[in-house]
Design an enzyme around this catalytic site. Structure first.
Site, PDB file in Angstrom:
ATOM      1  N   ALA A  62       0.834  -1.200   0.000  1.00  0.00           N
ATOM      2  CA  ALA A  62       0.000   0.000   0.000  1.00  0.00           C
ATOM      3  C   ALA A  62       0.873   1.256   0.000  1.00  0.00           C
ATOM      4  O   ALA A  62       0.541   2.253  -0.653  1.00  0.00           O
ATOM      5  CB  ALA A  62      -0.948   0.002   1.203  1.00  0.00           C
TER       6      ALA A  62
ATOM      7  N   GLY B  12       1.854   1.588  -3.501  1.00  0.00           N
ATOM      8  CA  GLY B  12       0.685   1.896  -4.306  1.00  0.00           C
ATOM      9  C   GLY B  12       0.171   3.312  -4.105  1.00  0.00           C
ATOM     10  O   GLY B  12      -0.372   3.909  -5.036  1.00  0.00           O
ATOM     11  N   ASP B  13       0.343   3.849  -2.915  1.00  0.00           N
ATOM     12  CA  ASP B  13      -0.038   5.231  -2.648  1.00  0.00           C
ATOM     13  C   ASP B  13       0.718   6.156  -3.601  1.00  0.00           C
ATOM     14  O   ASP B  13       0.133   7.050  -4.221  1.00  0.00           O
ATOM     15  CB  ASP B  13       0.259   5.575  -1.187  1.00  0.00           C
ATOM     16  N   ALA B  14       2.002   5.923  -3.746  1.00  0.00           N
ATOM     17  CA  ALA B  14       2.826   6.746  -4.639  1.00  0.00           C
ATOM     18  C   ALA B  14       2.460   6.509  -6.101  1.00  0.00           C
ATOM     19  O   ALA B  14       2.383   7.451  -6.889  1.00  0.00           O
ATOM     20  CB  ALA B  14       4.304   6.436  -4.407  1.00  0.00           C
TER      21      ALA B  14
END
Length: 137
Positions: A23, A26-28
Site C-alpha cells: 500500500a 501503491g499510494d505513490a
C-alpha cells in the site's frame, strides 16, 4: 544498474511484502497516475493541481474509485486488493470511515503489487477504466 521506474519482481517476492508495504508503494503509484492525468486533462496552475490531487487521492475518493474497477479485476488482482482491504492500519483519518479507509488501502495495495510486479500497463488500464467510470474521461 537497477531501474526502479520499471520494477519487475517475481510473484513470490511481491507476495512476501506486507500488505501495508505494498500500500505504501501503491499510494505513490496512484498519486503519480493522478498527477499525470491532471497535468494532461486539467487546469495546470500549481494551486489547482495540488487541491485536485488531494481530492482524487483521499480515502473516500479512492474507495469510490475501487468500486468501479472491482468487476475488472482478475483473481490474482482481487487477492491483492483483499490483502490490503483486510490489513489493519494503525489509524483512520478523520475524513474517512473505517470502511472507506479499508477499501482505499486495498486499492493502494493492488496498485503497489502490480507496479512492483512490472505490470505498469495493467495499472494504467485500471486507472483509465476507473477515471472513465467516475468522471467520463
Amino acid at each position: 544498474m537497477e531501474n526502479y521506474f520499471t520494477a519487475a519482481m517475481p510473484r513470490e517476492k511481491v507476495a512476501a511484502i506486507s500488505a501495508l508495504g505494498l500500500a505504501h508503494m501503491g499510494d505513490a503509484v496512484f498519486e503519480l497516475l493522478v498527477r499525470s492525468w491532471l497535468c494532461t486533462h486539467g487546469d495546470v496552475t500549481a494551486q489547482r493541481l495540488h487541491r485536485d490531487t488531494i481530492s482524487y487521492v483521499s480515502a473516500p475518493a479512492q474507495a469510490n474509485f475501487v468500486e468501479k474497477i472491482l468487476p475488472l479485476l482478475t483473481g490474482e488482482e482481487e487477492s491483492l486488493y483483499r490483502r490490503g482491504r483486510n490489513s489493519h492500519p494503525h489509524g483512520v483519518p478523520k475524513s474517512a470511515t473505517p470502511g472507506q479507509y479499508a477499501r482505499a488501502t486495498g486499492l493502494e495495495t493492488l496498485f503497489g503489487g502490480l507496479f512492483l510486479a512490472g505490470k505498469t500497463e495493467r495499472c494504467n488500464e485500471l486507472f483509465i477504466a476507473g477515471m472513465e467510470a467516475l468522471y467520463g474521461v
